[in-house]
Write a protein that holds these residues in place. Structure first.
Motif, PDB file in Angstrom:
ATOM      1  N   PRO A 154       0.790  -1.225   0.000  1.00 34.58           N
ATOM      2  CA  PRO A 154       0.000   0.000   0.000  1.00 34.58           C
ATOM      3  C   PRO A 154       0.826   1.282   0.000  1.00 34.58           C
ATOM      4  O   PRO A 154       0.448   2.238  -0.672  1.00 34.58           O
ATOM      5  N   PRO A 155       1.934   1.356   0.718  1.00 34.68           N
ATOM      6  CA  PRO A 155       2.680   2.613   0.700  1.00 34.68           C
ATOM      7  C   PRO A 155       3.154   3.008  -0.700  1.00 34.68           C
ATOM      8  O   PRO A 155       3.353   4.188  -0.977  1.00 34.68           O
ATOM      9  N   GLY A 157      -5.539  -0.052   0.758  1.00 33.43           N
ATOM     10  CA  GLY A 157      -4.612  -0.967   1.404  1.00 33.43           C
ATOM     11  C   GLY A 157      -5.288  -2.059   2.199  1.00 33.43           C
ATOM     12  O   GLY A 157      -4.824  -3.193   2.224  1.00 33.43           O
ATOM     13  N   ILE A 158      -6.404  -1.720   2.864  1.00 32.98           N
ATOM     14  CA  ILE A 158      -6.943  -2.677   3.832  1.00 32.98           C
ATOM     15  C   ILE A 158      -8.092  -3.505   3.305  1.00 32.98           C
ATOM     16  O   ILE A 158      -8.576  -4.394   4.006  1.00 32.98           O
ATOM     17  N   VAL A 159      -8.544  -3.235   2.089  1.00 39.45           N
ATOM     18  CA  VAL A 159      -9.704  -3.995   1.625  1.00 39.45           C
ATOM     19  C   VAL A 159      -9.344  -5.460   1.383  1.00 39.45           C
ATOM     20  O   VAL A 159     -10.201  -6.342   1.494  1.00 39.45           O
ATOM     21  N   TRP A 160      -8.086  -5.726   1.082  1.00 39.06           N
ATOM     22  CA  TRP A 160      -7.715  -7.081   0.683  1.00 39.06           C
ATOM     23  C   TRP A 160      -7.881  -8.145   1.756  1.00 39.06           C
ATOM     24  O   TRP A 160      -8.446  -9.210   1.469  1.00 39.06           O
ATOM     25  N   ILE A 181      -1.570   1.533  10.578  1.00 40.21           N
ATOM     26  CA  ILE A 181      -0.268   1.808   9.978  1.00 40.21           C
ATOM     27  C   ILE A 181      -0.411   2.789   8.815  1.00 40.21           C
ATOM     28  O   ILE A 181       0.337   3.772   8.710  1.00 40.21           O
ATOM     29  N   LEU A 182      -1.377   2.530   7.951  1.00 41.33           N
ATOM     30  CA  LEU A 182      -1.527   3.374   6.771  1.00 41.33           C
ATOM     31  C   LEU A 182      -1.981   4.779   7.146  1.00 41.33           C
ATOM     32  O   LEU A 182      -1.597   5.760   6.502  1.00 41.33           O
ATOM     33  N   LEU A 230       8.393  -5.880   3.820  1.00 37.02           N
ATOM     34  CA  LEU A 230       8.461  -5.148   2.556  1.00 37.02           C
ATOM     35  C   LEU A 230       7.654  -3.855   2.627  1.00 37.02           C
ATOM     36  O   LEU A 230       8.111  -2.779   2.218  1.00 37.02           O
ATOM     37  N   ILE A 231       6.455  -3.952   3.161  1.00 38.60           N
ATOM     38  CA  ILE A 231       5.616  -2.768   3.313  1.00 38.60           C
ATOM     39  C   ILE A 231       6.311  -1.719   4.163  1.00 38.60           C
ATOM     40  O   ILE A 231       6.360  -0.525   3.835  1.00 38.60           O
TER      41      ILE A 231
END
Lengths: 263, 262, 263
Positions: free
Chosen positions: A112-113, A137-140, A197-198, B192-193
């Protein structure tokens, strides 16, 4: 009552660790490690020294903490809805899932970043950019877990539903969703910690308010106790949100936990 | 499960899905249905190919992956033994667990400012943050895996007179190994993230994060960013795939007995 | 060669204490095959574990060859009921059988040879390279027996070894046990809930009461050797013994025991 006491007793290491931390930081007097007492004082000044009418909460809280939380929760809920709805639909149709699977796997693998700059360019600095980043990022985890949860519903249960002529809606609500729920909740929990985090990283890089922003500001101004306060705030936030989710899950899935204990 | 979905069919359907997605996206872009700031699929794919020969990009990948690997390896070297210890001595684990539960929710990237102040060198900062983030899945998976070793397996060894050391080596570790690998695999993708996130943070950091920051503001910034993200996704998939394949080969017995997907 | 002296074991303390066995005294001569039978949950497994040195009994002691057992003695092997958890899936069959031999200071070639010999004796000469989970239940239990055999113990303890296999396989394994015993001259204690089995294989049948377990009866079995599944079971002496054991077991529970039901 005794059990509650026993549970509290197991936390003995926390006050011990805090005291140790206080002692060591006072002795070492390092510039970057203010003692916890100083941090706590800063936390009070920062957040809890406001007027009584607003529960003692300061402006800082309303300017930075609530907006952050708001964005986080909004993104989490939206991603959750998308993930669950799409996931359950895909889970029930193996064919459809086959078509979509590589795309989903690839989407999940994109860190995601890496898309932060993309959303920055598309939305420029601000809440939309952050919410977009978080949702993407978090939908997965939610999506994938929902697919799997909906896919492996006990065939016997479904046959029973057919035999008793349940409508599609009833099948969904009374059989498929409850059976998929444990996996869905697991996905929701994962997405919550990822969302935190995001949220932080998107606020550090592309925001004018929020917890992440305040953290970076404290760094730039070399305000060490403030910086530590915000770090701890994030930890506390993570802890509380996770605890609430787990609590909700326990209530909703009480039947599931009891069944697993019986087997 | 009825297999009207043989592997061949599934691969075909997947390929159709991808192709359809690209076609629809491209078509919609050309028809003007999508905002012009969102690049077309063809543009992104072109740039993706170009990136493969772009030395700046390749260097960035190398830099990120180096830091990723170092951080992950160090974490495994420290946290697997720590997890084994905690899994074996439950009293210690019970004492330390509240601390673990308190530290775990702190997002590792929140510690970047602190790490920068303490460590100055960006390499060390990135490694430190990667290690902090990767610690939790490895530590917790190892702990629980060692704890949950089948007591009957242990008892069998004891009944033949083996001591605790032999039991640890010959029963606990092999039993726990598949789950430890799962923990490492999860940590690998988190690492990695986190690596890229750290590199996005600011000037002085190399790697993909820096590359992205640099590239985004230039011409063709957006398609290049998407292309870079795609390659990062490919790297992630490859890494994950390697772990899964390794798990299947090393722990054939675990999967044969219906062990959970590692 | 085995003498159990007033053995007793209590699990837990205070109100939650569970008295598993209470005052068992028993002497087993060399080369005897003693069947121990009793109702489900009567503490038979506890007895095995005390004899094997896996548990320290709360009272009494066990003497093997005149020496008191503190930890698992070196000349003793145990065959557990649940082979799937007792055989190690990451090792091949041959490696499983050879593993205990490492403690006997044998080099690799010697261990492999001993393992192969044991496998031949249980009729699995070609199974060495396979993995336990590739074999059927009956074959896996044979591997367990081979593992105990290769170890050349003076005393072999078997904890309901044939409880997890089907009736047909059980008969084959019972006969295998008798063959092996004749060949090796070892002392065997076989715990079972199956009354027929206890009389068929045993030189002696010891009947335990339900928990707390005590010895209710100790009957010599005077049936001709070699035993045959059909012929022996037709013998009037078999029928008489079987009935007597059955009565002893029933008397301890006061109802048609759950004995004879698969565990």
């Amino acid at each position: 009552m005794r059990r509650a006491g026993a549970r509290l007793a197991r936390l003995w290491i926390i006050p011990v660790a805090v005291l140790l931390w206080e002692a060591v930081t006072r002795l070492a007097q390092g510039a970057y490690f203010p003692p916890p007492s100083a941090i706590a004082a800063e936390m009070y000044t920062l957040w809890l020294s406001g007027p009584a009418s607003r529960l003692f909460l300061t402006d800082t809280v309303s300017e930075h903490v609530w907006p952050s939380l708001g964005r986080l929760l909004r993104a989490w809920v939206e991603a959750g809805l998308i993930g669950v709805v799409l996931g359950v639909a895909l889970g029930r149709s193996a064919r459809l899932a086959d078509y979509v699977d590589p795309l989903v796997q690839f989407g999940r693998a994109i860190p995601p970043p890496t898309l932060l700059p993309l959303f920055l360019a598309l939305f420029s600095i601000g809440p939309e950019m952050q919410i977009a980043t978080i949702i993407f990022g978090i939908v997965w985890p939610v999506l994938l877990n929902s697919i799997e949860g909906a896919r492996y519903v006990d065939r016997l249960h479904l046959e029973t539903a057919t035999v008793f002529r349940l409508s599609r809606a009833q099948r969904l609500l009374r059989i498929i969703l409850p059976e998929a729920a444990p996996k869905i909740f697991a996905g929701l929990r994962l997405s919550l910690s990822l969302a935190l985090i995001l949220m932080v990283i998107s606020e550090m890089v592309g925001s004018t308010d929020g917890i992440g922003y305040s953290l970076v500001l404290a760094l730039r101004e070399s305000e060490l106790p403030t910086m530590w306060a915000w770090i701890l705030m994030l930890g506390i936030l993570g802890l509380i949100l996770n605890a609430i989710l787990i609590g909700a899950e326990r209530r909703i899935l009480a039947w599931h936990h009891r069944e697993r204990q019986a087997t | 499960m009825s297999d009207s979905r043989s592997l061949g069919r599934r691969v075909m359907r997947g390929a159709i899905g991808v192709a359809a997605f690209f076609a629809v996206a491209e078509g919609a872009a050309r028809a003007g249905l999508i905002d012009s700031s969102v690049p077309r699929v063809s543009e992104v794919l072109t740039h993706a190919a170009l990136l493969l020969v772009d030395p700046a990009f390749l260097t960035a990948v190398a830099e990120t992956m180096t830091r990723w690997a170092v951080g992950l390896l160090l974490t495994v070297a420290v946290m697997v033994p720590a997890g084994v210890l905690l899994g074996t001595f439950s009293a210690v684990e019970r004492a330390l667990r509240p601390l673990i539960e308190l530290f775990r929710p702190i997002p590792s990237i929140a510690l970047i400012p602190l790490a920068i102040l303490l460590l100055a060198d960006t390499f060390l900062v990135e490694i430190a943050i990667i290690m902090y983030a990767s610690t939790w899945p490895v530590l917790i998976n190892t702990m629980y895996a060692v704890r949950e070793v089948d007591p009957l397996a242990r008892e069998t060894m004891r009944s033949f007179g083996f001591g605790s050391g032999a039991i640890l080596l010959r029963v606990s570790l092999p039993s726990a190994a598949p789950f430890i690998l799962t923990g490492i695999r999860i940590s690998a993708s988190i690492a990695l993230i986190v690596a890229i996130s750290t590199e996005l943070f600011g000037p002085g950091f190399p790697g993909l994060g820096a590359y992205l920051t640099f590239v985004q503001s230039g011409a063709d910034g957006i398609p290049i960013v998407i292309a870079t993200a795609m390659w990062a996704g490919v790297i992630g998939l490859v890494v994950n795939g390697v772990f899964v394949a390794a798990g299947r080969r090393l722990f054939r017995w675990h999967h044969a007995r219906g062990g959970e997907a590692v | 060669m085995l003498h159990i002296d007033d053995l007793a074991h209590v699990y837990g303390k205070g109100e939650k204490a569970h008295r598993a066995i209470d005052g068992i005294t028993l002497t087993v001569a060399e080369n005897e095959l003693v069947s121990v039978v009793g109702p489900s949950g009567c503490g038979k497994s506890t007895l095995i574990r005390c004899i094997a040195g896996l548990i320290r009994p709360t009272r009494g002691r066990v003497l093997l060859g005149g020496r008191a057992i503190e930890q698992t003695p070196d000349n003793l092997a145990v065959v557990f009921q649940d082979y799937s958890r007792s055989l190690f899936p990451w090792m091949s069959v041959a490696e499983n059988v050879a593993l205990p031999l490492r403690r006997k200071g044998m080099n690799r070639a010697a261990r492999a040879a001993a393992a192969q010999e044991a496998l031949e004796q249980v009729g699995l000469a070609d199974a060495g390279r396979k993995y336990p989970w590739e074999l059927s239940g009956g074959m896996q239990q044979r591997v367990s027996i081979a593992r105990a055999l290769a170890y050349r113990p003076a005393l072999m303890l078997m904890d309901e070894p044939f409880g997890s296999v089907d009736a047909q396989t059980r008969e084959d394994l019972e006969d295998l046990l008798l063959t092996v015993r004749d060949h090796h001259k070892m002392t065997i204690i076989l715990i079972t809930h199956d009354i027929d089995e206890s009389v068929y294989v045993g030189d002696r049948v010891v009947v335990l009461s339900s928990a707390p377990a005590r010895i209710r009866g100790d009957l010599p079995v005077r049936l001709p050797a070699p035993r045959d599944q059909i012929a022996t079971r037709e013998q009037p002496e078999f029928v008489r013994l079987r009935a007597e054991v059955g009565r002893l077991v029933r008397r301890t529970t006061g109802r048609p025991a759950d004995v004879g039901q698969p565990a």
